[in-house]
Write an enzyme that holds these catalytic residues in place. Sequence first.
Site, PDB file in Angstrom:
ATOM      1  N   ASN A   5      19.066  37.196  30.776  1.00 46.21           N
ATOM      2  CA  ASN A   5      20.460  36.751  29.561  1.00 46.21           C
ATOM      3  C   ASN A   5      20.007  35.116  29.658  1.00 46.21           C
ATOM      4  OD1 ASN A   5      22.033  39.287  29.692  1.00 46.21           O
ATOM      5  ND2 ASN A   5      23.076  38.079  31.952  1.00 46.21           N
ATOM      6  N   HIS A  40      33.009  17.195 -14.861  1.00 49.13           N
ATOM      7  CA  HIS A  40      34.182  18.377 -15.561  1.00 49.13           C
ATOM      8  C   HIS A  40      33.464  18.855 -16.448  1.00 49.13           C
ATOM      9  CE1 HIS A  40      37.915  16.871 -13.710  1.00 49.13           C
ATOM     10  NE2 HIS A  40      37.542  15.671 -14.129  1.00 49.13           N
ATOM     11  N   SER A  75      11.491  38.494 -20.053  1.00 50.96           N
ATOM     12  CA  SER A  75      12.180  40.102 -20.027  1.00 50.96           C
ATOM     13  C   SER A  75      11.868  41.132 -20.255  1.00 50.96           C
ATOM     14  CB  SER A  75      13.423  39.410 -20.770  1.00 50.96           C
ATOM     15  OG  SER A  75      13.608  41.002 -21.345  1.00 50.96           O
ATOM     16  N   LYS A  82      12.673  35.765 -24.336  1.00 50.77           N
ATOM     17  CA  LYS A  82      12.878  35.097 -23.072  1.00 50.77           C
ATOM     18  C   LYS A  82      11.682  33.579 -21.995  1.00 50.77           C
ATOM     19  CE  LYS A  82      16.882  35.840 -21.788  1.00 50.77           C
ATOM     20  NZ  LYS A  82      17.841  36.337 -21.512  1.00 50.77           N
ATOM     21  N   GLU A 103      17.789  30.744  -9.892  1.00 48.52           N
ATOM     22  CA  GLU A 103      18.242  31.840  -9.758  1.00 48.52           C
ATOM     23  C   GLU A 103      18.402  32.559  -8.010  1.00 48.52           C
ATOM     24  OE1 GLU A 103      18.870  34.396 -13.848  1.00 48.52           O
ATOM     25  OE2 GLU A 103      18.712  32.641 -14.436  1.00 48.52           O
ATOM     26  N   GLN A 146      23.297  39.774  21.356  1.00 49.21           N
ATOM     27  CA  GLN A 146      22.443  40.054  20.373  1.00 49.21           C
ATOM     28  C   GLN A 146      21.824  40.816  18.930  1.00 49.21           C
ATOM     29  OE1 GLN A 146      19.527  43.715  22.496  1.00 49.21           O
ATOM     30  NE2 GLN A 146      20.488  44.400  21.019  1.00 49.21           N
TER      31      GLN A 146
HETATM   32  N1  ARG Z   1      18.105  41.912  23.934  1.00 50.78           N
HETATM   33  C1  ARG Z   1      18.735  41.303  25.040  1.00 50.78           C
HETATM   34  C2  ARG Z   1      19.428  40.140  23.739  1.00 50.78           C
HETATM   35  O1  ARG Z   1      19.302  40.207  22.227  1.00 50.78           O
HETATM   36  C3  ARG Z   1      18.555  40.362  25.758  1.00 50.78           C
HETATM   37  C4  ARG Z   1      19.591  40.822  26.761  1.00 50.78           C
HETATM   38  C5  ARG Z   1      20.035  41.906  27.553  1.00 50.78           C
HETATM   39  N2  ARG Z   1      20.393  41.226  28.678  1.00 50.78           N
HETATM   40  C6  ARG Z   1      21.361  41.983  29.109  1.00 50.78           C
HETATM   41  N3  ARG Z   1      21.798  42.043  30.153  1.00 50.78           N
HETATM   42  N4  ARG Z   1      21.494  43.318  28.265  1.00 50.78           N
HETATM   43  O2  ARG Z   1      20.506  39.732  23.045  1.00 50.78           O
END
Ligand code: ARG
Length: 460
Positions: A110, A156, A277, A283, A290, A322
């Site tokens: 995390n 405008h 085109s 063209k 675009e 994720q």
């Molecule tokens: N692949 C996960 C993400 O992108 C990484 C973190 C995952 N953590 C967990 N506790 N499952 O968020």
Amino acid sequence: MSKLWEGRFSKALDSHADDFNSSIHFDSRMFRQDITGSIAHATMLAARGIIGKEDADTIIAELEVILQDIENGTLSIDFAAEDIHMFVEAELTKRIGDVGKRLHTARSRNDQVAVDIRMYLRDEVAVILEGLRKLIWVLSELAQNNTDAIMPGYTHLQRAQPILFSHHILAYAMMLTRDVGRLQDALKRMNQSPLGACALAGTTYPTDRNQTAAALGFDGICLNSIDAVSDRDFCVELLAALSTIMMHLSRFSEEIILWCSWEFQFVELDDSFTTGSSIMPQKKNADIAELVRGKTGRVYGDLMGTLTVLKGLPLAYNKDMQEDKESIFDAVDTVKMCLDVFTPMVQTIKVKKENMYSAAQKGFINATDLADYLTKKGIPFRTAYKITGQLVAYCIQTGTVLEKLPLDYLKEQHPAFEEDVYSEIALETCVSKRISAGSTSPQSVETQIAFLQNWLGGSL
Ligand code: ARG
């Protein structure tokens, strides 16, 4: 592939669920950041006596080899791995055995993923900043090379007042300087290290988060471990800044497309930035402009997608998060790609001054100046405005223009008219006499170019 968490489970993950859960297809691009982050983490763990010095050395040396191997193509990413973090750790352990299993002490994916994204985006933003500076430089140069081009300014999308083409172009340059500011601002808040926040609550090990933060080039650490792993506001902020850049490029593209049309013919794009085109031989389409306009939609979508993913998520980490990566990667890729084509397209644009000038001669765009002429002779502006409006109506009826009305006729409408009216309502005068700061006068345009030159930190 066997899972790092398999101790608790008695069954393998269903293969569809496994694919569904995996992020390696899009997060493998963060391999450098992941490995660099792990090296800083291992260094800190050893410095704090959490793992042995020798183990750390072995881990770091092998991580460096893994990095090289990925870079030179000897090691290919195994897409059966769940994500880049798992892949690197598994590869390390495969190579150095049990020592590799010590790396994940006092860390979680995390905080690992949070640190990786921030580092990855920092580098991408640096590239985008460079691209924006280049574009601002090109626009200043385009403005400088065309200070004699007068065109109709519009409100405008109706011809309104004469302006210098340079002034119009510099409007975009000014917008882009603010885009640079927004990115720099976002960078400041992004550049705080979440590493060491672990899963959500911190750790019982005596880690030094400031050490890893400094080693990885962060300005400081996220002070709340839950905040560190839960928020992706830095992605939202960056996406908003990227959306604003695209909004600017899109408006500019729209004008280029209009200006290239037969109806306008104010500019011509170089052949290398236009397409033909398959059926209409005549063209010459502004496809690149675009597409830049079109791609703005996907960047807005990335912003809305991310906001929506985050909405209502309880703290701390949830797998929903994720989903942040594909959006933010798509947005940075798109903006980089757009800048890469937009800048040379503008750099090679051909300005058709005569067409701009003759468009400026139509549409009574010197009407305000005629009213101002009378006002300066002491007539109240509202009265002058009315007289001018009647003159315009008369011109439309008789198929002429204000500067061609005979003096006698003008004097009949108001005795204040004199011979000097003709020079006062000439397009050149309308432009050069706009003396207010930031106006379209050549002097103001010079001031703006000088400002940008200074802002860019050197000569154009
Ligand atoms: N692949 C996960 C993400 O992108 C990484 C973190 C995952 N953590 C967990 N506790 N499952 O968020």
